[in-house]
Design a protein around this motif. Structure first.
Motif, short mmCIF file in Angstrom:
data_model
loop_
_atom_site.label_atom_id
_atom_site.label_comp_id
_atom_site.label_asym_id
_atom_site.label_seq_id
_atom_site.Cartn_x
_atom_site.Cartn_y
_atom_site.Cartn_z
N ARG A 123 0.83 -1.20 0.00
CA ARG A 123 0.00 0.00 0.00
C ARG A 123 0.86 1.26 0.00
NH1 ARG A 123 -4.58 2.09 -1.80
NH2 ARG A 123 -5.26 3.86 -0.56
N ARG A 124 1.94 1.24 0.79
CA ARG A 124 2.81 2.41 0.85
C ARG A 124 3.49 2.67 -0.48
NH1 ARG A 124 7.15 2.70 4.32
NH2 ARG A 124 6.98 4.94 4.03
N SER A 125 3.98 1.64 -1.13
CA SER A 125 4.64 1.84 -2.41
C SER A 125 3.65 2.33 -3.46
CB SER A 125 5.31 0.54 -2.87
OG SER A 125 4.35 -0.46 -3.11
N LEU A 126 2.41 1.86 -3.36
CA LEU A 126 1.38 2.32 -4.29
C LEU A 126 1.08 3.80 -4.07
CD1 LEU A 126 -0.44 1.15 -6.54
CD2 LEU A 126 -2.19 0.75 -4.80
N LEU A 127 1.01 4.20 -2.82
CA LEU A 127 0.76 5.61 -2.53
C LEU A 127 1.93 6.48 -2.99
CD1 LEU A 127 -0.87 5.37 1.01
CD2 LEU A 127 -1.98 6.01 -1.13
N ARG A 128 3.16 5.95 -2.89
CA ARG A 128 4.31 6.71 -3.38
C ARG A 128 4.14 7.04 -4.86
NH1 ARG A 128 5.28 8.30 0.69
NH2 ARG A 128 7.05 8.02 2.07
N LEU A 129 3.66 6.10 -5.63
CA LEU A 129 3.48 6.33 -7.06
C LEU A 129 2.45 7.42 -7.32
CD1 LEU A 129 3.47 2.65 -8.39
CD2 LEU A 129 5.18 4.40 -8.86
N LYS A 130 1.50 7.54 -6.42
CA LYS A 130 0.46 8.54 -6.59
C LYS A 130 0.90 9.91 -6.11
CE LYS A 130 -4.35 9.53 -5.28
NZ LYS A 130 -5.52 9.06 -4.52
N GLN A 131 1.65 9.94 -5.00
CA GLN A 131 1.92 11.21 -4.33
C GLN A 131 3.16 11.93 -4.83
OE1 GLN A 131 2.29 9.66 -0.42
NE2 GLN A 131 0.10 9.51 -0.05
N LEU A 132 4.21 11.17 -5.12
CA LEU A 132 5.51 11.80 -5.37
C LEU A 132 5.90 11.72 -6.83
CD1 LEU A 132 7.53 10.54 -2.30
CD2 LEU A 132 6.49 12.78 -2.61
N PRO A 133 6.41 12.80 -7.38
CA PRO A 133 6.95 12.75 -8.74
C PRO A 133 8.37 12.21 -8.73
CG PRO A 133 7.09 14.99 -7.90
CD PRO A 133 6.45 14.17 -6.81
N PHE A 134 8.66 11.35 -9.69
CA PHE A 134 9.99 10.78 -9.84
C PHE A 134 10.40 10.86 -11.30
CE2 PHE A 134 8.53 8.65 -5.98
CZ PHE A 134 9.63 8.75 -5.16
N THR A 135 11.69 10.68 -11.54
CA THR A 135 12.13 10.54 -12.92
C THR A 135 11.54 9.26 -13.50
OG1 THR A 135 14.11 9.28 -12.34
CG2 THR A 135 14.31 11.68 -12.37
N PHE A 136 11.56 9.15 -14.80
CA PHE A 136 10.96 7.97 -15.43
C PHE A 136 11.67 6.69 -14.99
CE2 PHE A 136 10.91 4.98 -19.07
CZ PHE A 136 9.56 4.64 -19.00
N ARG A 137 13.01 6.73 -14.92
CA ARG A 137 13.75 5.53 -14.51
C ARG A 137 13.41 5.14 -13.07
NH1 ARG A 137 14.43 2.75 -18.34
NH2 ARG A 137 15.40 1.39 -16.80
N ASP A 138 13.30 6.12 -12.19
CA ASP A 138 12.91 5.83 -10.82
C ASP A 138 11.50 5.26 -10.76
OD1 ASP A 138 15.32 6.64 -9.72
OD2 ASP A 138 14.66 8.71 -9.45
N THR A 139 10.63 5.79 -11.59
CA THR A 139 9.25 5.31 -11.62
C THR A 139 9.19 3.84 -12.03
OG1 THR A 139 8.45 7.53 -12.16
CG2 THR A 139 6.96 5.70 -12.61
N ILE A 140 10.03 3.45 -12.99
CA ILE A 140 10.09 2.05 -13.41
C ILE A 140 10.44 1.17 -12.21
CG2 ILE A 140 11.43 0.39 -14.76
CD1 ILE A 140 11.57 2.41 -16.98
N TRP A 141 11.42 1.58 -11.44
CA TRP A 141 11.83 0.79 -10.28
C TRP A 141 10.70 0.65 -9.26
CZ3 TRP A 141 17.48 2.17 -8.48
CH2 TRP A 141 18.37 1.80 -9.49
N ILE A 142 10.01 1.75 -9.00
CA ILE A 142 8.97 1.72 -7.97
C ILE A 142 7.78 0.90 -8.44
CG2 ILE A 142 7.45 3.13 -6.54
CD1 ILE A 142 9.47 5.38 -6.81
N VAL A 143 7.42 1.02 -9.71
CA VAL A 143 6.33 0.20 -10.25
C VAL A 143 6.68 -1.28 -10.13
CG1 VAL A 143 5.10 -0.46 -12.36
CG2 VAL A 143 5.38 1.95 -11.79
N ALA A 144 7.91 -1.64 -10.53
CA ALA A 144 8.32 -3.04 -10.46
C ALA A 144 8.35 -3.53 -9.02
CB ALA A 144 9.69 -3.22 -11.11
N PHE A 145 8.79 -2.69 -8.10
CA PHE A 145 8.82 -3.09 -6.70
C PHE A 145 7.40 -3.31 -6.17
CE2 PHE A 145 8.87 -1.66 -2.16
CZ PHE A 145 9.47 -2.80 -1.66
N CYS A 146 6.49 -2.42 -6.51
CA CYS A 146 5.10 -2.58 -6.09
C CYS A 146 4.51 -3.88 -6.65
CB CYS A 146 4.29 -1.37 -6.56
SG CYS A 146 2.56 -1.39 -6.05
#
Length: 780
Positions: free
Chosen positions: A268-291
Motif C-alpha cells: 500500500r505504501r509503495s502504491l501511494l508513493r506512485l500517486k503522491q511523489l513525482p519521480f524521474t521515469f527511470r525511478d518510476t520504473i523501479w517503484i512500479v516493479a517493486f510494487c
C-alpha cells in the motif's frame, strides 16, 4: 552438492554401475530372499541403521517374496537408499510400485470384470526428464523443464524493466528457499496474461503520455504514472487485500512465518508513493516493479495458505501449472513440494540417477523468451540507487530480489552530520549520513560523490577561513553563538497564522547557551526557511528565491523522499535560491557557490536556467511571469507548505537523535505514530495533494479531533528523555478544552526546549492554514 546421511559415503564406491537412466516397466520380477548370502531382513536392518532410521518404519523386511501390499513400503525405502547414495542391491527393474509378482494372473477370468487401480507417479519418478550440461533434471508433476539459472552466482540489480532477469523468482523458477516457501506459488505470467486485473502485475510502464505524465511546469523532469494506470494497480491491490482480509478473519490465530498483513502494508505504501511523489521515469520504473513484486509475493502467500489440495487421482499428480514452481537438489524438499502440488524439478548428477527410475518422457530444456536482460540505463536526475550485490542461488538471491531503495520515512536515519570530524592528518572530513547503512540506497548524479548519493558537504570542500578565532587550538570547537533573530516574530502579512499554544510556548523556553549540547550541528534546514522569502530589502531577490524554489520543489521533494539527505545550511539555501551561475568565479563567494552546486547537483542547478512559463504547486497553476504580482493568499500557501515540511522532518530528526534505539526495527511503534500524526497518507512529504481547506491534525479546529492528534503527539514524545512525568497520563477524548490547551502548551514547550538543547536554535513550528480575508481562522 549432494547431501549424504551419516555413514553413507562408505557405500558409494561399491555402488554398481547403472545400465541406463530409465528402464522398461514391462514384465515382473520375483524379489530375492537374500542379498549376496545375507538374508533380506538383516540387510534391511543394517541399511536402516546406516540411514539412522528405525526399522519400525519398514513393515516389509521379512526374508521372503515381497507381496503387492508391501511394495509401496519397500519402494519408499529403496528410494531413500538411492537418495542417500546407498547401493541398490535389490535388482529392481522398472517401477517398483507398478510391479506384480509372477504368481498373479494378469488376465481376468471369463465373465469377470476387474478394475485395476491406476499407478501413481511418485516424487522421484520422471514424468519429464531433460539433460542440462552435466546434470539430469526430472519432474514428477510438470510437463516441461525450464532452464535452470541456479548453478552459479550473479549480481542482483535491476535491469531496464526494473526487474532482475533470469534470476528473478517473480519471472522464472529459482532454487527453492524454505525461508521463502511461498515463492514457488507465485503466479506465472503466462497463466494470467489475459486476466483483466491480474495482467497488471506484469505491466511495463512506458514514457508515453498514456503511462507517464510529467509534472506540469517543472523544469526538473519528474512525473507520475497516469491516474488511470494507477487506478488499475490499485484494483490489483484491492483484490488482494479483500482476499487477504477474508483469510485473516477465518484464521485469526495464525502465527506462522507468512506475514501477509505486513506485505500488504508495504504494498500500500509503495502504491501511494506512485500517486503522491513525482519521480524521474527511470525511478518510476523501479517503484512500479517493486510494487508489482510485493503484490506477487502476497499473491503467492495466499495461494500457499488457501489452496485446497485435491486427492490424488490417476497416473499423475499434477502440479498447479499456474504456479511458478522451484528447483531443488534436496530429495526431502522435492517430496514436500510434490505433496503440495507445487511444480518441482529435481537436479541429479549424471552418475547419481537411480537405475530403477521410470521416465515417461524425455524433453528438451525450455528457454525463456520474454524476459528483459538489457542493463539499466542511468538517467540524469535519477534519485534512487540500487545496492547491487553478488550472491548465489537460494536464500540470498531471494532476499536481494525483494530488496529495494528505501523510500520515505525508513530512509530517514542519522540526518544530522557531526561537525568537524578530523582524520589522522588533522584535516576536516565529511561525516554525512552516509556513515549509516541506509545511505547506500541514496543516490544523486551530482558532483563528485555521485556514487554514494547526495550528502551534505562539510569543511573538506570549504575554503579555509583566513583567520582562526583567537585562543582556539586546531581541534577545538568554536563556542556556540545563538542567533536572537531566529526567535523574533515575523511581521509580514504573508506569514501564515501562528498556533496560539505553540507561539506562547516559545516565550517559556530557557534560551541558555549552556544547555546546548557540545556537539550541536550547524544551523541547517531540510526545506528553505520561510523567512528567506519575506526578509530583505530587495524585492527582485525575494522574487528570484520564489521562482527558483517553485521550479525545483518537485525535484527536491523526490530526492528528499527517496534519499538519505542531510539538511542544508542557510547560506547554501541562499546561494541556490539566488541562482547559481553556470560559470562560477574563483572568489570566496564563488567557493561558497561551488559548494552549494556540488550539493544540489547539476540536475537541480540546470532548472534555474531553463524556466518554464507555468509551474504546478499542489493544485494551483502559477504563472512565473506574474510572481511580482502574486496575491498574498497564494504566497501564504507556499510559505505554509515550507513551515509544515520543515516541522515534520525536524520532528523525526530529533526523535532519531534522542532515542536512536527506536529506529532499529523496520516498522517500530514510533514510526506508526508519526504516520498517524499527519492526516492523509503523505507521511512527511506533500507534493501533489490539494491544499487543505481547513486546519487538520495538531491545528484542527474540531475539539475532539484536536484532542485525538494531541494524544498521538504525547505518545510520540513520551519516549524521549526528560519527558514531564505529569504528562504521562493519557489525554482522554472527554477532556475539557482547557485541559487539551494546557497539555498542548506543555508538549510544545518540551518539544521546543528539547530541540534547542540539541541544535542550539528554535525549531520550525507548524502554522494554521492561510485563509482569504473574508474567512475565519478555521477556514471558509
Amino acid at each position: 552438492m549432494w547431501h549424504h546421511n551419516n555413514g553413507c559415503n562408505k557405500f558409494c564406491d561399491t555402488r554398481p554401475q547403472r545400465a541406463s537412466h530409465a528402464r522398461s516397466s514391462e514384465g515382473g520380477n520375483q524379489r530375492p530372499s537374500s542379498i549376496e548370502g545375507e538374508p533380506l531382513k538383516e540387510w534391511v536392518e543394517r541399511q536402516a541403521r546406516t540411514l539412522g532410521i528405525a526399522t519400525e518404519r519398514i513393515a516389509a523386511y521379512e526374508a521372503r517374496t515381497i507381496s503387492d501390499a508391501e511394495l509401496p513400503i519397500v519402494r519408499d525405502f529403496c528410494s531413500a537408499a538411492v537418495i542417500y547414495d546407498l547401493p541398490n542391491y535389490l535388482g529392481v527393474e522398472g517401477r517398483i510400485s507398478r510391479e506384480r509378482t509372477p504368481e498373479q494372473n494378469d488376465e481376468p477370468e471369463e465373465g469377470e470384470m476387474r478394475d485395476e487401480p491406476a499407478p501413481i507417479c511418485g516424487a522421484f519418478d520422471a514424468r519429464v526428464l531433460a539433460k542440462y550440461n552435466d546434470h539430469w533434471i526430472t519432474s514428477p508433476n510438470a510437463e516441461y523443464v525450464p532452464q535452470p539459472f541456479i548453478f552459479e552466482g550473479a549480481r542482483v540489480e535491476p535491469l531496464r524493466d526494473g526487474r532482475f532477469g533470469h534470476i528473478d523468482c517473480f519471472q522464472w523458477p529459482q532454487l527453492h528457499a524454505e525461508r521463502y516457501v511461498w515463492s514457488a506459488c507465485i503466479p506465472r505470467k503466462s497463466a494470467y496474461r489475459d486476466d483483466p486485473t491480474w495482467k497488471w502485475l506484469w505491466w511495463n510502464v512506458t514514457q508515453s503520455v498514456e503511462d507517464f505524465v510529467l509534472e506540469e511546469g517543472s523544469a526538473f523532469k519528474v512525473g507520475r504514472i497516469h491516474a488511470d494506470k494507477w487506478k488499475l494497480l490499485e484494483t490489483v491491490y484491492n483484490r488482494l487485500d479483500a482476499r487477504a482480509q477474508d483469510w485473516i478473519q477465518k484464521n485469526p490465530r495464525y502465527d506462522g512465518p507468512l506475514k501477509v498483513d505486513a506485505w500488504l502494508w508495504s504494498c500500500r505504501r509503495s502504491l501511494l508513493r506512485l500517486k503522491q511523489l513525482p519521480f524521474t521515469f527511470r525511478d518510476t520504473i523501479w517503484i512500479v516493479a517493486f510494487c508489482q513484486r510485493l503484490c506477487l509475493d502476497v499473491f503467492g502467500m495466499l495461494e500457499y495458505l488457501q489452496t485446497v489440495l485435491p486427492p490424488a487421482d490417476g497416473t499423475f499428480i499434477d502440479g498447479f501449472d499456474r504456479w511458478m514452481g522451484a528447483f531443488t537438489m534436496d530429495p526431502e524438499e522435492c517430496q514436500r513440494l510434490f505433496e503440495s502440488r507445487i511444480p518441482v524439478w529435481l537436479i541429479w548428477k549424471l552418475n547419481r540417477v537411480p537405475a530403477d527410475m521410470t521416465v515417461i518422457k524425455e524433453v528438451e530444456v525450455t528457454y525463456p523468451d520474454d524476459i528483459v536482460t538489457d542493463p539499466e540505463e542511468f538517467e540524469v536526475g535519477q534519485v534512487l540507487k540500487w545496492k547491487g550485490g553478488w550472491c548465489y542461488p537460494g536464500d540470498a538471491r531471494h532476499l536481494h530480489t525483494r530488496d529495494t531503495p528505501v523510500i520515505g520515512l525508513e530512509q530517514f536515519a542519522h540526518p544530522w552530520p557531526e561537525p568537524d570530524a578530523q582524520n589522522n592528518n588533522g584535516t576536516t572530513t565529511s561525516t554525512p549520513s552516509s556513515a549509516s547503512p541506509a545511505v547506500s540506497n541514496a543516490a544523486s548524479s551530482s558532483g563528485e560523490n555521485s556514487s554514494t548519493g547526495a550528502v551534505r558537504t562539510e569543511k573538506s570542500r570549504q575554503r579555509t577561513k583566513p583567520y582562526r578565532p583567537a585562543g582556539l587550538t586546531p581541534r577545538a570547537k568554536p563556542a556556540i553563538i545563538l542567533n536572537p533573530n531566529l526567535w523574533e516574530d515575523i511581521n509580514d502579512p504573508a506569514i501564515p497564522p501562528a498556533m496560539s499554544a505553540w507561539h506562547a510556548a516559545l516565550k517559556d523556553v530557557v534560551k541558555d547557551v549552556k544547555r546546548v549540547r557540545p556537539n550541536a550541528p550547524k544551523v541547517a534546514y531540510f526545506f528553505p526557511n520561510p523567512v528567506l522569502f519575506v526578509r530583505g530589502k530587495s524585492s527582485d531577490r525575494r522574487q528570484r528565491y520564489m521562482r527558483n524554489w517553485l521550479v525545483s520543489r518537485a525535484g527536491w521533494i523526490s530526492r528528499l523522499s527517496a534519499s538519505d539527505m542531510s539538511p542544508v545550511t542557510p547560506r547554501s539555501w541562499r546561494d541556490f535560491l539566488n541562482t547559481i551561475p553556470e560559470r562560477i568565479s574563483a572568489t570566496f563567494s564563488g567557493e561558497q557557490q561551488r559548494e552549494a552546486a556540488a550539493f544540489f547537483g547539476p540536475e537541480l542547478i540546470r532548472v534555474q536556467h531553463d524556466i518554464p512559463s507555468h509551474v504546478q504547486f499542489r493544485d494551483l497553476s502559477i504563472c512565473l511571469a506574474d510572481l511580482a504580482s502574486i496575491d498574498q493568499l497564494t504566497k501564504s500557501k507556499i510559505l505554509w507548505d515550507l513551515y509544515e515540511h520543515n516541522f515534520r522532518f525536524e520532528l523525526v530528526a530529533l526523535g532519531r537523535m534522542l532515542v536512536p534505539g527506536l529506529s532499529s526495527n523496520r516498522e517500530p511503534e514510533w514510526l506508526d505514530l508519526v504516520h498517524q500524526l499527519f492526516p492523509g497518507d503523505s507521511e512527511l512529504t506533500m507534493c501533489a495533494e490539494p491544499f487543505p481547506t481547513q486546519n487538520q491534525g495538531l491545528g484542527s479546529s474540531d475539539p475532539r479531533s484536536r484532542c485525538e492528534f494531541m494524544e498521538i503527539f504525547r505518545k510520540l514524545l513520551a519516549s524521549w528523555p526528560g519527558f514531564p512525568s505529569d504528562l504521562e497520563a493519557p489525554l482522554l477524548p472527554s477532556a475539557p478544552l482547557t485541559r487539551v490547551w494546557a497539555v498542548e502548551r506543555r508538549l510544545a514547550i518540551f518539544y521546543i526546549q528539547s530541540f534547542f538543547d540539541n541544535f542550539g536554535r528554535p525549531p520550525i513550528l507548524p502554522r494554521l492554514i492561510p485563509v482569504p480575508l473574508a474567512c475565519g481562522p478555521n477556514g471558509c
